[in-house]
Design an enzyme around this catalytic site. Structure first.
Site, mmCIF file in Angstrom:
data_model
loop_
_atom_site.group_PDB
_atom_site.id
_atom_site.type_symbol
_atom_site.label_atom_id
_atom_site.label_comp_id
_atom_site.label_asym_id
_atom_site.label_seq_id
_atom_site.Cartn_x
_atom_site.Cartn_y
_atom_site.Cartn_z
ATOM 1 N N ARG A 166 -26.813 38.914 5.323
ATOM 2 C CA ARG A 166 -26.104 37.699 5.730
ATOM 3 C C ARG A 166 -26.965 36.493 5.350
ATOM 4 O O ARG A 166 -28.204 36.554 5.414
ATOM 5 C CB ARG A 166 -25.853 37.668 7.235
ATOM 6 C CG ARG A 166 -24.718 38.558 7.693
ATOM 7 C CD ARG A 166 -23.326 38.031 7.286
ATOM 8 N NE ARG A 166 -22.277 38.878 7.787
ATOM 9 C CZ ARG A 166 -21.688 39.873 7.107
ATOM 10 N NH1 ARG A 166 -22.054 40.134 5.864
ATOM 11 N NH2 ARG A 166 -20.721 40.579 7.657
ATOM 12 N N HIS B 147 -20.264 36.646 -2.414
ATOM 13 C CA HIS B 147 -20.044 37.614 -1.321
ATOM 14 C C HIS B 147 -19.077 38.726 -1.762
ATOM 15 O O HIS B 147 -17.996 38.903 -1.189
ATOM 16 C CB HIS B 147 -19.504 36.901 -0.062
ATOM 17 C CG HIS B 147 -19.745 37.684 1.200
ATOM 18 N ND1 HIS B 147 -20.122 37.095 2.381
ATOM 19 C CD2 HIS B 147 -19.652 39.010 1.460
ATOM 20 C CE1 HIS B 147 -20.236 38.034 3.322
ATOM 21 N NE2 HIS B 147 -19.954 39.205 2.777
HETATM 22 P P1 NAP Z 1 -26.039 49.480 9.916
HETATM 23 O O1 NAP Z 1 -25.558 50.832 9.541
HETATM 24 O O2 NAP Z 1 -25.808 48.994 11.301
HETATM 25 O O3 NAP Z 1 -27.591 49.428 9.560
HETATM 26 C C1 NAP Z 1 -28.391 48.350 9.912
HETATM 27 C C2 NAP Z 1 -29.837 48.654 9.542
HETATM 28 O O4 NAP Z 1 -30.626 47.498 9.861
HETATM 29 C C3 NAP Z 1 -30.406 49.826 10.340
HETATM 30 O O5 NAP Z 1 -31.268 50.583 9.547
HETATM 31 C C4 NAP Z 1 -31.177 49.125 11.452
HETATM 32 O O6 NAP Z 1 -32.262 49.872 11.964
HETATM 33 C C5 NAP Z 1 -31.693 47.916 10.702
HETATM 34 N N1 NAP Z 1 -32.031 46.837 11.642
HETATM 35 C C6 NAP Z 1 -31.224 46.139 12.463
HETATM 36 N N2 NAP Z 1 -31.904 45.240 13.185
HETATM 37 C C7 NAP Z 1 -33.200 45.381 12.815
HETATM 38 C C8 NAP Z 1 -34.386 44.750 13.212
HETATM 39 N N3 NAP Z 1 -34.410 43.786 14.151
HETATM 40 N N4 NAP Z 1 -35.537 45.141 12.631
HETATM 41 C C9 NAP Z 1 -35.549 46.130 11.702
HETATM 42 N N5 NAP Z 1 -34.435 46.764 11.268
HETATM 43 C C10 NAP Z 1 -33.270 46.403 11.826
HETATM 44 O O7 NAP Z 1 -25.394 48.372 8.964
HETATM 45 P P2 NAP Z 1 -24.771 48.587 7.500
HETATM 46 O O8 NAP Z 1 -23.431 49.165 7.607
HETATM 47 O O9 NAP Z 1 -25.781 49.244 6.645
HETATM 48 O O10 NAP Z 1 -24.589 47.047 7.049
HETATM 49 C C11 NAP Z 1 -25.671 46.142 7.050
HETATM 50 C C12 NAP Z 1 -25.176 44.724 6.859
HETATM 51 O O11 NAP Z 1 -24.756 44.528 5.525
HETATM 52 C C13 NAP Z 1 -23.939 44.325 7.664
HETATM 53 O O12 NAP Z 1 -24.259 44.055 9.006
HETATM 54 C C14 NAP Z 1 -23.483 43.097 6.923
HETATM 55 O O13 NAP Z 1 -24.130 41.938 7.416
HETATM 56 C C15 NAP Z 1 -23.928 43.368 5.493
HETATM 57 N N6 NAP Z 1 -22.797 43.605 4.574
HETATM 58 C C16 NAP Z 1 -22.639 42.766 3.536
HETATM 59 C C17 NAP Z 1 -21.610 42.983 2.635
HETATM 60 C C18 NAP Z 1 -21.453 42.094 1.435
HETATM 61 O O14 NAP Z 1 -20.441 42.210 0.729
HETATM 62 N N7 NAP Z 1 -22.400 41.237 1.150
HETATM 63 C C19 NAP Z 1 -20.736 44.062 2.810
HETATM 64 C C20 NAP Z 1 -20.921 44.884 3.895
HETATM 65 C C21 NAP Z 1 -21.959 44.649 4.799
HETATM 66 P P3 NAP Z 1 -31.994 51.240 12.779
HETATM 67 O O15 NAP Z 1 -31.429 52.206 11.766
HETATM 68 O O16 NAP Z 1 -33.333 51.650 13.247
HETATM 69 O O17 NAP Z 1 -31.031 50.924 13.876
HETATM 70 C C1 GLV Z 2 -19.005 42.096 4.543
HETATM 71 O O1 GLV Z 2 -19.760 41.187 4.472
HETATM 72 C C2 GLV Z 2 -18.995 43.086 5.560
HETATM 73 O O2 GLV Z 2 -19.674 42.897 6.583
HETATM 74 O O3 GLV Z 2 -18.306 44.099 5.380
#
Ligand code: NAP
Ligand code: GLV
Length: 310
Positions: free
Chosen positions: A225, A273
């Protein structure tokens, strides 16, 4: 059966209406602003709705993000406390995100920015060939998206590590966990890949002090983000020569304002994005399953802990 409400400034409602109605015959699907009686709504499928919108539905049992991130839901100061908070965890998005990070890692690793600059100068010059096994890639976030992207980068032979809140055991990936191991993770990272959720702990994480802990010549990629990265600090670290470049898919203000210096900075690539877009065809199975579970009083999948906010 209670009704499902859809509202998003980004996504069209019709693909979701069609995909969910195919899976749930007789579904009462209402696309904002055609809400009808707010008391009918039991499930909200939303992206970036205005603050205070969700508290208007007294019988809401679940709020589901139309993306993998849920920061837009927790940004509402009047978010109702009772409903489950759900998100997409979509393998299609996981593949898309991994492809995008492979593109960024390989472009920098194979000196793409240098050769692109040489092309603009019509300069034919071969640079020393890079070595894959010693190129250190580091993922901030090893969740659903980060773990898949890191695994695919590691499969190409890069030296890959990841930083997360809790320790991971993933083949080919060195795990760093918690604030106390962040500095060691940064010190060994040539290509920093941001895939963290936006929470109070990750806001402004990528600032001048973090950039200073990366080796000179490091490259920064962010698809988590925009509010995790202090853009003025990034520009200063690029201009000082400490950082070699950046590829950004997310920004503090989206769309990125036309006068923002990131648009024209020679070391920055701007993406609107798009690294992993929401896809109704692939996302509808899990949303339909959650509508069924929530209305049957069962435990939903892909639910988010309101205390962690991710
Ligand atoms: P997720 O499965 O919830 O994974 C989040 C990861 O971040 C986990 O490994 C978590 O650690 C780690 N984390 C969270 N808070 C932390 C902290 N304070 N310190 C260290 N590590 C931390 O999320 P995801 O599905 O992979 O998605 C991640 C993010 O990608 C979304 O929240 C969104 O903002 C972004 N995203 C962007 C797009 C785009 O098109 N640009 C698309 C989709 C998502 P733990 O495993 O230990 O809990
Ligand atoms: C996109 O940014 C998502 O969170 O899926």
């Amino acid at each position: 059966m209670p009704a499902v409400l859809f509202r998003s400034p980004n996504d069209s409602s019709e693909p979701w209406r069609q995909a969910l109605s195919e899976r749930i015959p007789g579904l009462d699907f209402r696309a904002w602003p055609n809400v009808g009686d707010p008391a009918d709504i039991g499930f909200a499928l939303v992206w970036k709705v205005p603050p205070s919108f969700l508290k208007e539905f007294p019988n809401l049992k679940a709020i589901c993000s139309l993306g993998q991130g849920v920061d837009h839901i927790f940004a509402d100061p009047e978010l109702p406390r009772g409903p489950h908070i759900l998100r997409l965890v979509d393998p299609w998005m996981g593949r898309a995100m991994a492809e995008w990070f492979l593109l960024q890692v390989l472009r920098f690793h194979r000196q793409g920015p240098d050769y692109e600059a040489q092309q603009r100068r019509r300069e034919w010059k071969q640079l020393p060939a890079p070595e894959t096994s010693t190129r250190r890639v580091g993922f901030l976030g090893l969740g659903a998206l980060g773990a898949e992207a890191a695994g695919k980068v590691a499969a190409l032979g890069f030296d890959v590590a990841g930083w997360s809140r809790t320790r991971k055991s993933l083949p080919g990936i060195t795990s760093y966990a918690g604030p106390e191991e962040l500095d060691a993770f940064l010190a060994r990272t040539d290509i920093l890949c941001g895939l963290l959720p936006l929470t109070p702990e990750t806001t402004d994480l990528m600032d001048a002090s973090l950039f200073a802990k990366l080796p000179k010549g490091a490259f920064v990629v962010n698809a988590g983000r925009g509010a995790q990265l202090v853009e003025t600090d990034l520009l200063a670290a690029l201009d000082s020569g400490h950082l070699a470049g950046a590829s950004l898919d997310v920004f503090r203000t989206e769309p990125l304002p036309s006068d923002d210096p990131l648009w024209t900075h020679p070391k920055v690539q701007v993406w609107p994005h798009v690294s992993a877009l929401t896809n109704a065809d692939s996302g509808a199975d899990q949303v339909a399953e959650n509508i069924r579970r929530v209305f049957a009083g069962e435990t939903p999948i892909n639910s988010v802990d309101p205390d962690r906010q991710y």
